[in-house]
Scaffold this motif. Structure first.
Motif, PDB file in Angstrom:
ATOM      1  N   THR A 178      26.625   5.989  59.582  1.00  0.00           N
ATOM      2  CA  THR A 178      25.684   6.639  58.661  1.00  0.00           C
ATOM      3  C   THR A 178      24.229   6.463  59.096  1.00  0.00           C
ATOM      4  O   THR A 178      23.501   7.451  59.242  1.00  0.00           O
ATOM      5  CB  THR A 178      25.899   6.137  57.229  1.00  0.00           C
ATOM      6  N   PRO A 179      23.753   5.224  59.318  1.00  0.00           N
ATOM      7  CA  PRO A 179      22.362   5.081  59.771  1.00  0.00           C
ATOM      8  C   PRO A 179      22.125   5.660  61.160  1.00  0.00           C
ATOM      9  O   PRO A 179      21.025   6.127  61.451  1.00  0.00           O
ATOM     10  CB  PRO A 179      22.115   3.569  59.744  1.00  0.00           C
ATOM     11  N   LEU A 180      23.154   5.650  62.021  1.00  0.00           N
ATOM     12  CA  LEU A 180      22.988   6.258  63.344  1.00  0.00           C
ATOM     13  C   LEU A 180      22.694   7.744  63.208  1.00  0.00           C
ATOM     14  O   LEU A 180      21.779   8.270  63.852  1.00  0.00           O
ATOM     15  CB  LEU A 180      24.239   6.041  64.192  1.00  0.00           C
ATOM     16  N   LEU A 181      23.475   8.441  62.385  1.00  0.00           N
ATOM     17  CA  LEU A 181      23.263   9.878  62.188  1.00  0.00           C
ATOM     18  C   LEU A 181      21.871  10.152  61.622  1.00  0.00           C
ATOM     19  O   LEU A 181      21.201  11.108  62.018  1.00  0.00           O
ATOM     20  CB  LEU A 181      24.335  10.442  61.260  1.00  0.00           C
ATOM     21  N   LYS A 182      21.436   9.310  60.702  1.00  0.00           N
ATOM     22  CA  LYS A 182      20.102   9.476  60.125  1.00  0.00           C
ATOM     23  C   LYS A 182      19.013   9.212  61.168  1.00  0.00           C
ATOM     24  O   LYS A 182      17.988   9.899  61.193  1.00  0.00           O
ATOM     25  CB  LYS A 182      19.926   8.545  58.925  1.00  0.00           C
ATOM     26  N   SER A 183      19.247   8.234  62.033  1.00  0.00           N
ATOM     27  CA  SER A 183      18.262   7.933  63.081  1.00  0.00           C
ATOM     28  C   SER A 183      18.184   9.062  64.097  1.00  0.00           C
ATOM     29  O   SER A 183      17.124   9.322  64.678  1.00  0.00           O
ATOM     30  CB  SER A 183      18.600   6.610  63.779  1.00  0.00           C
ATOM     31  N   MET A 184      19.292   9.746  64.317  1.00  0.00           N
ATOM     32  CA  MET A 184      19.286  10.900  65.219  1.00  0.00           C
ATOM     33  C   MET A 184      18.409  12.013  64.653  1.00  0.00           C
ATOM     34  O   MET A 184      17.682  12.679  65.391  1.00  0.00           O
ATOM     35  CB  MET A 184      20.718  11.410  65.424  1.00  0.00           C
TER      36      MET A 184
END
Length: 720
Positions: A178-184
């Motif tokens: 979840t945070p990875l997708l948001k960081s992308m």
């Protein structure tokens, strides 16, 4: 020889060859055959449905219920044709591994196979049973997994796997994805803003990643005889063999037959899953190897790496082998890392870290390089915290891995370019003059790809067309550090855009405005750049003078997550909120405490139940021998000296184990998790682990080989 050890060695030496036959001589014939990718979608979905899926993948558009039903129906037909009976939502909780709960397609009441769109899109695992840092209480069980269409559905071990995110009932992220997708999204938004200063056609920037995975392989029977490997993933005892890696003959050497068969086998299965593994070789330490894929979009690359680790373990069982992903399973030889090769790619096909012969593209290249260096400088402690773990602490700075000091290596050519740019930033530009020539920017084409050496001692190095984050541990989920990297680069790029805008508002021509900002950022971040030997004591001293942190232990490194500025940074870019940051910090501290607890208990068990009884048994034999000779009027000085040596090591071992147990008992009463974690680091691990190991390893050298109960390094590492 101790019976269990002897039996294990006989089994390991008599293993039959496991034949490996690929489905075809051409990988292209079966590559991606277990993936419901764009090819399968296009063939099985109506054009309108396929278009919606592509929009969901490329633009993050939502998939409506009717479309989900169409997709689920097509996926079910495809999966059943492959002999699949169950499906699962495949997710990455904060345990560090992947998770899955299998449900059957078969509906006993209806007597048919079913797979509804609602089952594809969402499921409900127990959110309180996974690490959540207090976000969910024990009695609050509800949590959700939700389909991530940007990562392809696949079949693994006869199960249809749907990649998903994992969130709590109240919406907080409980996973890595979840945070990875948001960081992308954050880095895309920030990078596009900068790219449009150079090319207005850029609409999207995608972070890409290539993960080099190092690992050890030993025989499964030998693994089973070592309680420390089984319980802790590493050997807490074990004396170095006479021959280790000092001859430097294992690196890139001929791959042992059993390991090569294993590699071929898992590569075949990886290719079926669409994992683009392309490289295999021996690593530096005996028994150590590496597998590396080609680059992919970062979310898919991390999913594939997590899947690959699981795949390797399953295939290893077939070959009676055990894969060790621990960063330091064997003392005295190199540990294992997970080198993360990160870059940014535009939707126009430009790698933003790839220099070229175009002056405009090179100024853009410089802009992103400088921004990344500045991001590492501004957030070095957070970047260090992102790769912190109990296991990685054993590896960092141990003369085979980068030190705990964060620094950036650029190479001599690029360093010269930045130095030239910094010095000549105030060059007066006359009409018709070549600004790039005056500023030294024309030198950049000389960098192309390999016009600089690589620095294996640097934790963060520019390697031609990408940055290689070498400090990530081999057992880690790369999403953690890559999320942090995306966020900190986003922050600098956003600030850079504002600074360039100010320069232009003050009347500066765009190129001059960009160069002025670059010059300032180069100067501000210069302390983080280091080209020399990161292993040296001189660098540690120099880094201290520069004000760079040297956070060698995880509980102290994790303090970065308590920093208000760090929390504000995550919140500003919409990646994690304050509650989620606090939860992650607590989970990482709990994980550290538990791992040190387990290792200390394993040490105590092996010392008290294996090493000490064996040493006493051998000592008694020596005493009997010495007594017999004394009764004959003779004296065995060697036996007496050895008896005294054993006594000294036994006393040291017993005393330190008892004191370690007392220290652990005392710390378990501490309610503050930060204090408890730091206490486990200083009062348990640092105070006793080396002392206990020293005495046990000395006894291994003294006690008759026939008596010693634990499989030795020389028997585990040199697999054939």
């Amino acid at each position: 020889m101790a019976t269990l050890r002897q039996r294990a060695l006989l089994i390991a030496q008599g293993r039959p060859k496991i034949p490996v036959t690929p489905p075809s001589t051409k990988i292209s014939d079966f590559y991606g055959s277990h993936v419901f990718g764009t090819k399968q979608m296009k063939e099985s979905l109506a054009p309108s449905v396929y278009k919606k899926v592509v929009e969901a993948i490329d633009k993050g558009a939502k998939i409506d219920p009717a479309t989900a039903e169409e997709i689920a129906s097509a996926v079910k037909v495809w999966a059943l044709s492959k002999g699949v009976t169950h499906y699962t939502h495949w997710f990455q909780p904060l345990t560090g591994s992947t998770a899955e709960k299998h449900d059957a397609f078969f509906d006993a009441h209806a007597g048919i196979e079913k797979f509804k769109g609602s089952a594809l899109v969402q499921q409900e695992p127990d959110a309180s049973s996974f690490p959540n840092g207090g976000i969910r209480s024990t009695f609050e069980a509800r949590g959700y997994t939700a389909w991530d269409p940007s990562s392809p559905i696949f079949i693994f071990d006869k199960t249809l796997c749907v990649p998903t995110i994992f969130v709590s009932y109240t919406g907080e992220a409980l996973d890595y994805k979840t945070p990875l997708l948001k960081s992308m999204e954050a880095v895309n938004d920030a990078a596009v803003q900068i790219c449009q200063l150079f090319d207005r056609n850029v609409r999207k920037v995608i972070p890409s990643l290539g993960v080099e995975q190092e690992y050890f392989v030993i025989d499964r029977a030998l693994f089973a005889t070592r309680p420390d490997l089984v319980m802790a993933g590493r050997t807490v005892f074990g004396h170095n063999p006479a021959r280790g890696q000092q001859l430097e003959d294992h690196y890139f050497g001929s791959i042992p037959n059993r390991v090569k068969d294993f590699m071929m086998d898992f590569e075949i299965e990886a290719h079926k899953l669409g994992i683009p593994v392309s490289t295999r070789h021996n690593e530096v330490a005996p028994g150590q190897f590496e597998v590396a894929p080609v680059f992919e979009e970062i979310n898919k690359a991390i999913d594939h790496n997590q899947l690959l680790m699981d795949l390797m373990e399953k295939v290893a069982e077939k070959h009676s082998l055990k894969v060790l992903f621990h960063e330091k399973p064997f003392a005295g030889v190199n540990g294992s890392g997970k080198h993360n090769n990160w870059s940014l790619i535009t939707d126009t096909g430009v790698n933003l870290f790839q220099p070229s012969n175009s002056a405009r593209e090179n100024l853009q290249f410089l802009t992103f390089v400088v921004a990344t260096v500045k991001a590492v400088y501004d957030n070095a402690d957070l970047l260090r915290a992102s790769i912190a773990s109990a296991s990685n602490d054993f590896r960092l700075g141990a003369n085979e891995a980068p030190p705990a000091i964060m620094s950036v290596f650029l190479g001599s050519t690029l360093t010269a370019v930045l130095d030239e740019l910094e010095k000549n930033g105030n060059v007066k530009i006359e009409k018709g003059d070549n600004m790039y020539m005056k500023l030294g920017i024309s030198k950049i084409p000389e960098i192309i790809l390999d016009n600089t050496d690589r620095n294996r001692t640097s934790p963060f190095a520019f390697t031609g067309n990408k940055f290689e984050f070498r400090a990530v541990g081999s057992s880690a989920n790369s999403a953690g550090p890559m999320t942090v990297l995306n966020v900190i680069v986003s922050e600098v790029l956003k600030g850079m855009a504002k600074d360039i805008e100010k320069e232009m508002a003050a009347g500066k021509e765009k190129k001059i405005a960009i160069v002025n900002v670059l010059r300032k950022y180069i100067k501000d971040s210069k302390k983080i750049r280091f080209e020399g030997d990161g292993y040296s004591e001189e660098w540690a001293q120099e880094a201290e003078k520069r004000g760079l942190s040297n956070l060698k232990s995880t509980p102290f490194a994790l303090d970065a997550y308590r920093d208000k500025n760090v929390i504000a940074l995550f919140e500003k870019h919409g990646v994690l909120n304050e509650l989620e940051v606090h939860a992650r910090h607590e989970i990482m501290l709990e994980n550290y405490i538990k791992k040190v607890q387990i290792e200390s208990r394993v040490m105590g068990d092996l010392a008290l139940n294996h090493v000490i009884p064996t040493a006493i048994q051998y000592q008694n034999k020596l005493i009997e021998n010495a007594t017999g000779l004394k009764n004959l009027g003779l004296e065995n000085k060697a036996a007496i000296e050895t008896i005294n040596q054993i006594t000294g090591y036994l006393e040291s071992l017993k005393q330190n184990v008892d004191e370690m147990i007392d220290a652990r008992r005392h710390l378990n009463k501490e309610e503050d998790i930060v204090v408890r974690a730091k206490g486990y680091c200083t009062d348990v691990k640092e105070a006793y682990f080396d002392k206990i190991r020293y005495a046990a390893d000395k006894l291994e050298l003294i006690v008759d080989d026939e008596f010693w109960p634990l499989v030795k390094y020389r028997e585990m590492l040199f697999i054939k």
